[in-house]
Design an enzyme around this catalytic site. Structure first.
Site: not given
Ligand code: UT7
Length: 331
Positions: A116, A256, A286
């Site tokens: 990125c 970004h 993204n």
């Molecule tokens: O571009 C280069 C670098 N990349 C980034 O900067 C991305 C950085 N990361 C992010 O933007 C975020 O971490 C994500 C958007 C990928 C995920 O969001 P989050 O708020 O960090 O969610 P999480 O991974 O902590 O997951 C929270 C919950 C989990 O469930 P439990 O364990 O709390 O029951 C996940 O399993 O959300 C669940 N989850 C989803 N639920 C519905 C993860 N993905 C999804 C989904 N739909 N697509």
């Protein structure tokens, strides 16, 4: 002797026609429109469809229109650098392929792999060739066909990424406009949290790697998020401090587009209101190396000569950084 700065003198972008909506993703994986929108800010992303269509094809679309806008021919281009992690082929470079397709017979170039941060790494690299006076016209491209390395069964990644390409033309400037300063950083220990497991020399493609779906993006989202928020905000604040810029001096943050919450945190650390923050994540998701030039393209008409822009990115590697530039033209 007057100092030469590298100035962006034209910008253009290309996104494919096909729109992948959050509603459609609900049919592919266990997710909801609302979860995607509130956690990331993304409403839809573009996908490049069609047999034989690759990253270079999006770049060619973006570049040909840029050349037309600027009124120059491909033969005038000295160099072309492409930030991408989805090259058409492992080798030769996408830059070589693009130069051939657009007829840039006097240009040389190469790809930069910085995920990125690919566009900012490429832009700073290109600026050095301009500043030394050896090159007069350099195309800097940020482009990725992320759909080629996304597992549409993995809800934690497939909702984020999209396809797109953006390009800028860099030329020498002897007024004060152009790239003033940059800070680029990397930390390879971050590779564990965001990478593609197979397809490189460490783990060449095999039936097993395909069966294990290892040719797709692997991301530990929460960890990457924490590093992204801290490092993008820190480096953006650092470049402001080192150039004695207050929030009033900054006209635009060009960040970004990985997650709206990361962009908001960076803007808040810089003391900027939302009116100064370029945002198109809702439409394109993204696009990895594509996000920053696509923002410049979308906001080009609002940019004024002399505007202070802070560009910042964070991505796989880890790689990150910020650029301070003075916009060089009114469109
Ligand atoms: O571009 C280069 C670098 N990349 C980034 O900067 C991305 C950085 N990361 C992010 O933007 C975020 O971490 C994500 C958007 C990928 C995920 O969001 P989050 O708020 O960090 O969610 P999480 O991974 O902590 O997951 C929270 C919950 C989990 O469930 P439990 O364990 O709390 O029951 C996940 O399993 O959300 C669940 N989850 C989803 N639920 C519905 C993860 N993905 C999804 C989904 N739909 N697509």
């Amino acid at each position: 002797m007057t100092k030469i700065r590298a100035a962006i003198t034209a910008v253009n972008g290309y996104v494919p026609d096909y729109i992948l909506t959050n509603k459609e993703l609900e049919k592919l994986v266990d997710t909801t429109e609302d979860w995607i929108l509130t956690r990331t800010g993304i409403e839809e992303r573009r996908i490049l469809k069609g047999e034989g269509k690759a990253t270079s094809d999006m770049c060619v679309e973006a570049i040909n229109k840029l050349l037309e806008k600027r009124g120059i021919s491909a033969m005038e281009i000295d160099m072309l650098i492409v930030g991408t992690v989805t090259p058409d082929m492992v080798f030769p470079s996408t830059a070589n392929i693009i130069c051939d397709k657009i007829g840039a017979k006097n240009a040389w170039g190469y790809d930069v792999s910085a995920a990125c941060s690919g566009f900012i790494y490429s832009l700073v690299t290109a600026s050095k060739f301009i500043e030394t006076g050896t090159h007069k016209k350099i195309l800097v491209v940020g482009a990725d066909k992320m759909s080629s390395i996304i597992d549409y069964q993995d809800r934690s990644t497939c909702i984020i990424f999209g396809d797109g390409a953006g390009v800028v033309l860099l030329e020498p400037s002897t007024d004060e406009n152009g790239i003033v300063d940059s800070i680029l950083r990397s930390d390879g220990s971050g590779r564990n949290y965001l990478h593609q497991k197979a397809g490189g020399s460490l783990k060449p493609a095999s039936h097993q790697t395909v069966d294990a779906r290892e040719h797709a993006v692997y991301q530990e989202g929460k960890t990457v998020y924490k590093f992204a928020v801290k490092n993008m905000a820190d480096v953006s604040a650092e470049i402001m401090e080192r150039n004695n810029l207050t929030s009033d001096d900054v006209a635009w943050l060009v960040a970004h587009q990985a997650n709206k919450r990361i962009i908001d945190a960076t803007a808040s650390r810089m003391g900027l209101g939302p009116e100064k923050v370029m945002l198109n994540i809702q439409r394109y998701g993204n696009t990895t190396a594509g996000t920053i030039p696509l923002c410049l393209w979308d906001y080009e008409k609002q940019l004024k000569k002399g505007d202070n822009l802070i560009i910042s990115a964070f991505g796989g590697g880890f790689t990150w950084g910020a650029i301070y530039l003075k916009w060089a033209y009114n469109s």
